[in-house]
Design a protein around this motif. Structure first.
Motif, PDB file in Angstrom:
ATOM      1  N   GLY A  57       0.791  -1.430   0.000  1.00  0.00           N
ATOM      2  CA  GLY A  57       0.060   0.081   0.066  1.00  0.00           C
ATOM      3  C   GLY A  57       0.771   1.382  -0.115  1.00  0.00           C
ATOM      4  N   TYR A  58       1.991   1.244  -0.703  1.00  0.00           N
ATOM      5  CA  TYR A  58       2.836   2.216  -0.702  1.00  0.00           C
ATOM      6  C   TYR A  58       2.379   3.691  -1.252  1.00  0.00           C
ATOM      7  N   ALA A  59       1.609   3.305  -2.099  1.00  0.00           N
ATOM      8  CA  ALA A  59       0.897   4.812  -3.025  1.00  0.00           C
ATOM      9  C   ALA A  59       0.184   5.685  -1.885  1.00  0.00           C
ATOM     10  N   GLU A  60      -0.598   4.652  -0.915  1.00  0.00           N
ATOM     11  CA  GLU A  60      -1.681   5.350  -0.371  1.00  0.00           C
ATOM     12  C   GLU A  60      -0.936   6.033   1.023  1.00  0.00           C
ATOM     13  N   GLU A  61       0.410   5.831   1.127  1.00  0.00           N
ATOM     14  CA  GLU A  61       1.169   6.277   2.314  1.00  0.00           C
ATOM     15  C   GLU A  61       1.192   8.024   2.247  1.00  0.00           C
ATOM     16  N   GLU A  62       1.016   8.746   3.352  1.00  0.00           N
ATOM     17  CA  GLU A  62       1.322  10.203   3.132  1.00  0.00           C
ATOM     18  C   GLU A  62       2.665  10.389   3.107  1.00  0.00           C
ATOM     19  N   ARG A  63       3.267  11.208   2.196  1.00  0.00           N
ATOM     20  CA  ARG A  63       4.678  11.545   2.077  1.00  0.00           C
ATOM     21  C   ARG A  63       4.759  12.603   1.064  1.00  0.00           C
ATOM     22  N   GLU A  64       5.908  13.195   1.168  1.00  0.00           N
ATOM     23  CA  GLU A  64       6.106  14.326   0.079  1.00  0.00           C
ATOM     24  C   GLU A  64       6.708  13.551  -1.127  1.00  0.00           C
ATOM     25  N   THR A 109       8.955   6.161   5.004  1.00  0.00           N
ATOM     26  CA  THR A 109       8.825   7.077   6.091  1.00  0.00           C
ATOM     27  C   THR A 109       8.622   6.271   7.435  1.00  0.00           C
ATOM     28  N   PRO A 110       9.041   6.877   8.634  1.00  0.00           N
ATOM     29  CA  PRO A 110       8.802   6.022   9.879  1.00  0.00           C
ATOM     30  C   PRO A 110       7.354   5.405  10.028  1.00  0.00           C
ATOM     31  N   GLY A 111       6.499   6.211   9.597  1.00  0.00           N
ATOM     32  CA  GLY A 111       4.997   5.366   9.726  1.00  0.00           C
ATOM     33  C   GLY A 111       4.991   4.197   8.801  1.00  0.00           C
ATOM     34  N   PHE A 112       5.227   4.456   7.484  1.00  0.00           N
ATOM     35  CA  PHE A 112       5.118   3.262   6.704  1.00  0.00           C
ATOM     36  C   PHE A 112       5.898   2.239   7.088  1.00  0.00           C
ATOM     37  N   LEU A 113       7.276   2.335   7.463  1.00  0.00           N
ATOM     38  CA  LEU A 113       8.054   1.254   7.922  1.00  0.00           C
ATOM     39  C   LEU A 113       7.631   0.502   9.272  1.00  0.00           C
TER      40      LEU A 113
END
Length: 223
Positions: free
Chosen positions: A110-117, A176-180
């Motif tokens: 779900g990488y594309a849904e992760e909030e990041r710049e 990102t920390p949240g993703f990992l």
């Protein structure tokens, strides 16, 4: 563990040089290091050949600690299936599941849904906190990553029965920390430790990373 053999696996499109500052730190403390170049730019090579490269580099060394950066997370557990490993450390990693193709990792996590710049520049994404001259050298030494066999399922049968640590980077712009944290929890049931820095701490914070690796090794004894 006293003296350890740290086997350092680089990420996609990179070379073993990525680890040279960490190697210097660990060797100065009496440890052995191995940091092979994976055949990243070889269209005929896939995960089995990457694994062969690392296993061949290890040879008959013992007290092995496998450390994998980023895409190296796909290779590291395969190495642990073939070599006696005391500890596995994943740094800013991809964390595969059995049978998962590297190219499928992004959708399946779900990488594309992760909030990041979003960052289009390689230095801004991977090397934002690396000294400019060192970042330039890293780019010059890097290689094109072949995608020819990245659609093949990972031959991993199950996560290896090896103590595993996950180390994330608080300023990582790729993972990102949240993703990992989410992926490590879902796939390994682990909470990552964290250090400051971006995606490439072996270049930006080699001393701190070596401290972490040595501390992890000291936590365990030979199995």
């Amino acid at each position: 563990m006293g003296v350890a053999t740290f086997v350092l696996i680089h990420g996609a499109g990179d070379v073993g040089w990525y680890w040279h500052l960490v190697e210097a730190e660990l060797r100065a403390r009496g440890h052995v290091t191995v940091a092979p170049d994976l055949p990243c730019d070889d269209d005929s090579a896939g995960l089995p050949e990457y694994t062969d490269t690392v296993v061949d580099a290890i040879g008959d060394r013992t007290d092995v600690v496998v450390v994998a950066q980023s895409f190296g997370g796909f290779v590291a557990p395969l190495v642990c299936e073939r070599v006696a490993v005391e500890l596995l450390v994943l740094v800013a990693p991809m964390i595969p599941t059995p049978g998962e193709a590297p190219n499928d990792y992004w959708d399946r996590t779900g990488y594309a849904e992760e909030e990041r710049e979003e960052y289009d520049d390689t230095i801004a994404l991977f090397l934002q906190d690396v000294p400019p001259e060192l970042a330039a050298e890293a780019l010059a030494r890097g290689r094109d990553q072949s995608d020819a066999r990245m659609g093949e399922p990972c031959p991993l049968r199950a996560w290896p029965d090896v103590p595993t640590r996950v180390l994330g980077c608080r300023d990582d712009r790729l993972f990102t920390p949240g993703f990992l944290r989410r992926v490590a929890r879902e796939r390994l049931g682990l909470v990552p430790d964290e250090i400051d820095g971006g995606h490439t701490p072996a270049l930006s914070r080699p001393h701190e990373l070596a401290d972490r690796l040595e501390a992890y090794a000291a936590e365990i004894g030979p199995r």
